[in-house]
Scaffold this active site. Structure first.
Site, PDB file in Angstrom:
ATOM      1  CG  ASP A  81       1.248  12.258  69.137  1.00 28.53           C
ATOM      2  OD1 ASP A  81       1.190  12.252  70.382  1.00 28.53           O
ATOM      3  OD2 ASP A  81       1.505  11.228  68.479  1.00 28.53           O
ATOM      4  CD  GLU A 143       0.534   7.431  72.898  1.00 25.48           C
ATOM      5  OE1 GLU A 143       0.296   6.369  73.502  1.00 25.48           O
ATOM      6  OE2 GLU A 143      -0.237   7.892  72.026  1.00 25.48           O
TER       7      GLU A 143
HETATM    8 ZN   LIG Z   1      -3.441   8.652  73.835  1.00 27.11          ZN
END
Ligand SMILES: [Zn+2]
Length: 382
Positions: A81, A143
């Site tokens: 992401d 993340e």
């Molecule tokens: Zn990163």
């Protein structure tokens, strides 16, 4: 294998498929397209691919690729992401790879979709059939928000590599330590009333004033009692980030909240910091029973340290030509480390460009990253 894209083409496709994660619904996107793109490429290379839905997310997926077989081996991990972007501040389309000025521009070039283009390129140059130990590639979800993908993967304990490299942008310097991060909301429940009669109510802002005083004391305790010289900010930090309370000047404030964040040092557990916070607030809770509470704003991410001596650190320092260091930002490393492997963060591109408009990856990273990945694969998988 003719269908496999070269480095620039792979980078182009990875950037062209948006996979923004955000706590705001209007920004948050799925990551399945990019996960499928990676799966197709690595399957073509002869890898075994496993796509797993990450629980408690808005339809997000992790991808694990296994090349070769056996025990141990090397895990190359990264997140699929990106963060959102400031449209007005980009000089070109963030989803169209632009090659200019010896730099590749695009959202995710350095943080960190680009890392997967490097892995793909290197994997096309090695003899997969001769791998003696497995080479794993992990692409995680979310993340940039909750780290849900890495948390879930760590829980699954699906693999046990000897070593793991997380390819976040460290300018190819091995990172062996970072701080943890947690955010809390402190709430004060007062009692509203007409401002002309203060005794009829309990002013939440006034109580919060005392809470802030106690927190500032805690902040200085943290900076005098704990220190680690590997960090440029040597102590744990506490930040008063946002405050909200009351509605009108002529009402006694009935409710007030304060959002804070704390960053722990390696060796300090989340529980250590939380109990310091609880202790700080407990004295005021005695004075104002039932009025002060605190909750986690989101799941914390722990601090990280790869302990020395570590063969991986020695090898990474040798191959990269750089001494290992500590950084202030958090990564998925503490979760990946739970697989029981030596873990470091080491990847192309600079953190200075991450989360910035006109994010780029400089061309001078290409050859160095190729060499580094190749050397690591040779060391741990052959
Ligand atoms: Zn990163």
């Amino acid at each position: 294998m003719n269908q496999l894209p070269n480095f620039v083409e792979a980078m182009k496709q990875l950037i062209a498929n948006p996979s923004i994660s955000s706590m705001h619904d209007s920004w948050d996107q799925g990551n399945l397209t990019i996960i499928q793109l990676l799966a197709t490429w690595f399957e073509e290379l002869g890898g075994q691919v496993d796509i797993q839905k990450v629980p408690d997310t808005r339809n997000k997926f992790n991808l694990l690729v296994t090349l070769g077989s056996g025990e141990g081996g090397l895990l190359l991990a990264g997140h699929s992401d990106t963060v959102p972007y400031d449209e007005n501040k980009w000089q070109s389309d963030p989803f169209q790879l632009r090659d200019d000025n010896d730099k590749f521009y695009g959202l995710g070039t350095c943080d960190m979709k680009g890392f997967f283009a490097f892995i793909l390129q290197v994997c096309q140059r090695i003899n997969i059939k001769q791998l003696k130990k497995p080479l794993y590639i992990l692409a995680t979800a979310d993340e940039e928000t909750t780290m849900a993908g890495a948390r879930f993967f760590a829980q699954s304990q699906a693999i046990k590599p000897d070593v793991a490299i997380i390819g976040e942008p460290t300018s190819l310097v091995p990172v062996v330590m970072h701080k943890g991060h947690m955010s809390h909301r402190i709430s004060v429940e007062g009692k509203s009333g007409h401002s002309s009669k203060p005794s009829a109510g309990v002013n939440a802002i006034e109580i919060m004033h005392e809470v802030i005083g106690a927190l500032i004391l805690l902040k200085s305790t943290l900076s005098t009692q704990f220190s680690n010289q590997a960090f440029d900010v040597e102590s744990p930090t506490l930040n008063l980030g946002a405050i909200n309370g009351g509605d009108n000047a002529n009402r006694i404030c009935g409710h007030c909240t304060l959002d804070i964040d704390m960053r722990s040092l390696p060796g300090m557990s989340d529980e250590d910091l939380i109990s310091l916070l609880a202790e700080t607030l407990s004295k005021l809770a005695v004075k104002y029973p039932g009025r002060i509470s605190f909750d986690e704003l989101h799941l914390s991410s722990p601090s990280f340290e790869q302990h020395k001596p570590s063969e991986l650190i020695t090898i990474a320092e040798e191959i990269s030509g750089c001494a290992c260091c500590a950084v202030n930002y958090a990564t998925e490393a503490p979760f990946i480390q739970q697989l029981g492997c030596q873990t470091i963060v080491l990847g192309p591109g600079s953190i200075d460009q991450a989360h910035q408009p006109n994010e780029f990856l400089a061309h001078d990273q290409i050859e160095k990253t190729d060499k580094l990945l190749l050397a690591l694969i040779k060391r741990y998988c052959y």
